[in-house]
Design a protein around this motif. Structure first.
Motif, mmCIF file in Angstrom:
data_model
loop_
_atom_site.group_PDB
_atom_site.id
_atom_site.type_symbol
_atom_site.label_atom_id
_atom_site.label_comp_id
_atom_site.label_asym_id
_atom_site.label_seq_id
_atom_site.Cartn_x
_atom_site.Cartn_y
_atom_site.Cartn_z
ATOM 1 N N GLU A 1 87.809 82.366 73.818
ATOM 2 C CA GLU A 1 88.199 82.329 72.405
ATOM 3 C C GLU A 1 89.687 82.643 72.255
ATOM 4 N N ARG A 2 90.155 83.647 72.974
ATOM 5 C CA ARG A 2 91.579 84.019 72.898
ATOM 6 C C ARG A 2 92.460 82.893 73.434
ATOM 7 N N GLN B 1 92.797 80.313 70.818
ATOM 8 C CA GLN B 1 93.744 80.736 69.784
ATOM 9 C C GLN B 1 95.181 80.530 70.248
ATOM 10 N N ILE B 2 95.449 80.872 71.493
ATOM 11 C CA ILE B 2 96.794 80.699 72.045
ATOM 12 C C ILE B 2 97.150 79.219 72.100
ATOM 13 N N ASP B 3 96.207 78.384 72.518
ATOM 14 C CA ASP B 3 96.442 76.950 72.578
ATOM 15 C C ASP B 3 96.750 76.394 71.191
ATOM 16 N N ALA B 4 96.006 76.827 70.182
ATOM 17 C CA ALA B 4 96.245 76.367 68.810
ATOM 18 C C ALA B 4 97.633 76.798 68.335
ATOM 19 N N ALA B 5 98.041 78.015 68.668
ATOM 20 C CA ALA B 5 99.359 78.497 68.274
ATOM 21 C C ALA B 5 100.459 77.686 68.947
ATOM 22 N N ASP C 1 100.760 74.380 67.231
ATOM 23 C CA ASP C 1 101.421 74.537 65.935
ATOM 24 C C ASP C 1 102.931 74.615 66.111
#
Length: 56
Positions: free
Chosen positions: A15-16, A19-23, A26
Motif C-alpha cells: 500500500e505504501r 502511494q509513493i508511485d502515485a506521488a 503526480d
C-alpha cells in the motif's frame, strides 16, 4: 515478508509503495505541464489526469 508469514506487513508495504508511485506520477505530470508551458501549471495549479484542477 510474505515468505516469513507477515502478510499484514507485506500488505502495508504494498500500500505504501502504491502511494509513493502515485506521488511520483503526480510530480511527473506536473513537471510535464511546466515543460509544455501550461499556464495553469505555471500559476501553481496542476491538472490531474482526470482533468480536475487542484492547487499545488
Amino acid at each position: 515478508m510474505q515468505a516469513k508469514g507477515d502478510t499484514g506487513g507485506a500488505e502495508q508495504l504494498q500500500e505504501r509503495l502504491a502511494q509513493i508511485d502515485a506521488a511520483i506520477q503526480d510530480v511527473d505530470y506536473r513537471a510535464a505541464n511546466i515543460r509544455a508551458g501550461d499556464a495553469r501549471a505555471s500559476e501553481g495549479i496542476a491538472v490531474a489526469a482526470g482533468g480536475e484542477p487542484s492547487a499545488v
